[in-house]
Scaffold this motif. Structure first.
Motif, short mmCIF file in Angstrom:
data_model
loop_
_atom_site.label_atom_id
_atom_site.label_comp_id
_atom_site.label_asym_id
_atom_site.label_seq_id
_atom_site.Cartn_x
_atom_site.Cartn_y
_atom_site.Cartn_z
N GLY A 38 1.39 -1.23 -7.49
CA GLY A 38 2.39 -2.00 -8.23
C GLY A 38 2.56 -3.39 -7.66
O GLY A 38 1.58 -4.11 -7.43
N ASP A 39 3.81 -3.78 -7.37
CA ASP A 39 4.07 -5.13 -6.85
C ASP A 39 3.88 -5.22 -5.33
O ASP A 39 4.12 -6.26 -4.73
CB ASP A 39 5.46 -5.61 -7.24
N LYS A 40 3.45 -4.13 -4.72
CA LYS A 40 3.14 -4.06 -3.28
C LYS A 40 4.37 -4.24 -2.39
O LYS A 40 4.25 -4.48 -1.19
CB LYS A 40 2.04 -5.05 -2.91
N ARG A 41 5.54 -4.10 -2.97
CA ARG A 41 6.78 -4.26 -2.22
C ARG A 41 6.83 -3.25 -1.06
O ARG A 41 6.63 -2.07 -1.25
CB ARG A 41 7.97 -4.06 -3.15
N GLY A 99 -4.35 -9.34 -3.05
CA GLY A 99 -4.44 -9.79 -4.43
C GLY A 99 -5.51 -10.86 -4.63
O GLY A 99 -5.70 -11.37 -5.72
N ASP A 138 10.77 -6.35 0.87
CA ASP A 138 10.17 -7.35 0.00
C ASP A 138 8.65 -7.20 -0.03
O ASP A 138 8.09 -6.32 0.59
CB ASP A 138 10.57 -8.75 0.47
N THR A 139 8.02 -8.10 -0.74
CA THR A 139 6.57 -8.16 -0.76
C THR A 139 6.11 -8.92 0.48
O THR A 139 6.67 -9.97 0.79
CB THR A 139 6.09 -8.87 -2.04
N GLU A 149 5.01 -12.90 -3.52
CA GLU A 149 4.21 -11.98 -4.34
C GLU A 149 2.78 -11.97 -3.84
O GLU A 149 2.33 -12.89 -3.16
CB GLU A 149 4.25 -12.37 -5.81
#
Length: 195
Positions: A85-88, A113, A187-188, A194
């Protein structure tokens, strides 16, 4: 923690593939690629990464193993990206060196990413059963490019079976480390916010 699982399929004129992945599994796997040694490597990948993994592939093995191995790398990479997902909260970076008798494989990964792939070394024999040794490199490259990883691999040894197996185990261990959730982080893991 959110569910970090994914499933994907791919159907082309060369392969039909189904993959499921659970990043927070127990290392259970069900694998049927039609290539015995590759099945063994994917089972080792699941076991040593503690990923639950299913892979089913019907490929054009009457030609060779290239499309099957490459396309499984593509689909597994897509599943890895989707499961993250968002790698959080993930650790993001990891490195592992894994020996197998005389062989050693080194893997350094950044779940950035920004897909990049680097490989150093050569396999000692061209084939392991019906598996083309260099397809291990190509599998890792396909995985990295489709998962959004920066991936550096190196191998050395005298036996291609040992070299490839060490590589799959080092890849599994480093991905387990890099994708692990760090409870201290909410957080990421990027100053950009991000990945």
């Amino acid at each position: 923690m959110t569910d970090r699982t994914a499933a994907a399929t791919r159907e082309t004129a060369e392969t039909e593939i189904e993959v499921t992945l659970d990043l927070d599994g127990d290392g259970e796997s069900t694998v049927d690629t039609g290539i015995g040694f590759f099945d063994h490597m994917l089972e080792a990948f699941a076991k040593h990464g503690l990923f639950d993994l299913t892979v089913r592939c019907d490929g054009d093995l009457d030609i060779d193993d290239h499309h099957t191995v490459e396309d499984i790398g593509i689909v597994l990479g897509e599943c890895l990206a989707d499961a993250l997902g968002d790698k959080r909260g993930i650790v993001r970076y990891a490195d592992r060196a894994v020996p197998l008798d005389e062989a050693v494989a080194d893997v350094v990964v950044d779940v950035s990413g920004r897909p990049r792939f680097y490989f150093d070394g050569a396999f000692s024999q061209p084939y392991i059963g019906e598996f083309t040794s260099d397809m291990a490199r190509h599998f890792a490259e396909s995985l990295a490019l489709n998962a959004g990883l920066t991936l550096h691999l190196s191998i050395e040894g005298e036996n291609a079976h040992h070299e490839v197996e060490a590589l799959f185990k080092a890849l599994a261990r480093s991905l387990d480390d890099a994708t692990r959730v760090d409870d201290r982080r909410s957080d990421t893991p990027s100053t950009k916010g991000e990945l």
